[in-house]
Design a protein around this motif. Structure first.
Motif: not given
Length: 397
Positions: A151-154, A6-17
């Motif tokens: 909050g939601n993970y990242a 969950y954390y890696p997926v949320s962090w990648i999505m966070w960077v792109w957003h």
């Protein structure tokens, strides 16, 4: 338990957003396009990471198709001996450098990514799921105010609120057709009316479902079309082809109403990437095969004899020695003077150089030459005795 996904997926999505939010200004209803693009480029990032395993998967599939006739022969030969069949198959795979796990690795690696993204997107609205989060740590269903303030993970609480307020084609990214109406309150500020309906969600979701289903079918069709005739005749391959061509696309249509809008965006973008990647990889492999074939033909042409030239066949071993000895004997017999015995005496005179070879009597145990009389047993000895007897008679007279 699955925080490592969950954390890696949320962090990648966070960077792109974060990147798209800087490029594009926020719309009044939230940065819906930025959030949608963050989901799409999350897919592209993960597929780029899996590019090399995907190439290995394609090569492994081609290897499997090449050795499939030998595998079938082993199955037929050792049909009553499972242990021997397994040993022979493993031996064949080892000889060809074939690893079955490489063919399934990209698919297996995408499964946890899909589960992780599905969980993260559903966790933006926790009114019905009651998912335990790193902040808040509860497994009970939350109110609209609670889910907008945790909050939601990242993602921070402000980013969660921004995501819930975001709209794409007028509906929230984490909304889905079968979602209960009371959970719609999480997508608006407290006390504000809901600005979308279930039918609006369906208008967005249904076309995405159809596009995702058709894209899945087209990808499977392109993959099946590249299979060899021998592979297509395999019963197991036929079953897998039917699943990929019809069952999986139909499964998207059946489960689509339960998926959030963002998950369907993920599915469509994933299929688009797969379609383009297949054409790129298969085209590159076909080019490599053509170059290898051309190089092989060039080597054959270089090693072939020139037009009109007599191909050389070097002699080896005992054959060469015997041929050399024969040549020496023929040379020496041609140079030596040939003699013949005159009738009635024991002297010999050289033959006239007429160019004809003297007919020699065959030795014991040898066949006579054509037109030659065979020797009588003890022929040389008998001729000598007759001459001696004739000479004695002449002296007596």
């Amino acid at each position: 338990m699955l925080n490592f996904i969950y954390y890696p997926v949320s962090w990648i999505m966070w960077v792109w957003h974060w990147l798209f939010d800087k490029i594009m200004p926020d719309s009044p209803g939230g940065s819906g396009v930025a959030w949608a693009l963050s989901v799409v480029f999350l897919v592209f990032t993960l597929r780029a990471i899996l590019y090399k395993p995907f190439v290995k998967q394609i090569r492994t599939t081609k290897q499997m198709q090449e050795i499939n006739p030998q595998m079938q022969a082993i199955r037929k030969k050792y049909a009553n001996d499972r242990v021997k069949m397994t040993e022979e198959m493993q031996k064949l795979q080892k000889e060809h450098g074939f690893n079955p796990l490489l063919g399934c690795l990209p698919m297996f690696m995408q499964i946890p990514v899909f589960i992780g993204l599905f969980h993260v997107l559903r966790s933006f609205n926790r009114m019905g799921t009651g998912t335990a989060m790193p902040i808040g740590g509860t497994s009970e269903a939350m109110t609209a105010e609670q889910t907008r303030s945790i909050g939601n993970y990242a993602f921070s609480a402000d980013q969660v609120q921004n995501f819930l307020d975001a709209r794409i084609f007028g509906v929230p990214l984490s909304s889905f057709i079968t979602e209960p109406v009371d959970q719609f309150q999480a997508f608006v500020e407290h006390g504000q009316p809901v600005d979308f309906t279930r039918w609006q969600i369906a208008v967005v979701v249904v076309p995405l479902m159809i596009v995702a289903s058709i894209a899945t079918h087209m990808n499977s069709r392109a993959s099946v079309g590249r299979q060899t005739a021998a592979a297509s005749d395999n019963p197991q391959t036929r079953i897998m082809n039917k699943l990929a061509l019809y069952v999986f696309p139909l499964g998207i249509l059946v489960t689509g109403p339960f998926f959030p809008v963002a998950i369907l965006l993920y599915w469509v973008s994933n299929n688009l990437w797969t379609y383009g990647q297949q054409h790129l990889v298969f085209g590159r492999i076909a080019k490599e095969e053509e170059e290898a074939k051309a190089a092989k033909e060039e080597r054959l042409r270089a090693n072939a004899p020139k037009p009109g030239a007599k191909p050389s066949s070097p002699k080896r071993g005992a054959t060469a020695v015997a041929d050399a000895a024969t040549d020496v004997d023929e040379d020496s017999s041609d140079e030596a003077p040939k003699t013949s015995l005159k009738k009635g005496d024991g002297t010999s005179t050289p033959q006239k150089a007429s160019g004809e070879k003297a007919k020699q009597q065959p030795g014991p145990g040898k066949k006579p030459s054509p037109g030659q009389r065979p020797n009588k047993p003890g022929g040389a000895k008998q001729s000598g005795n007759k001459r001696n007897k004739k000479n004695r008679q002449g002296r007596k007279r």
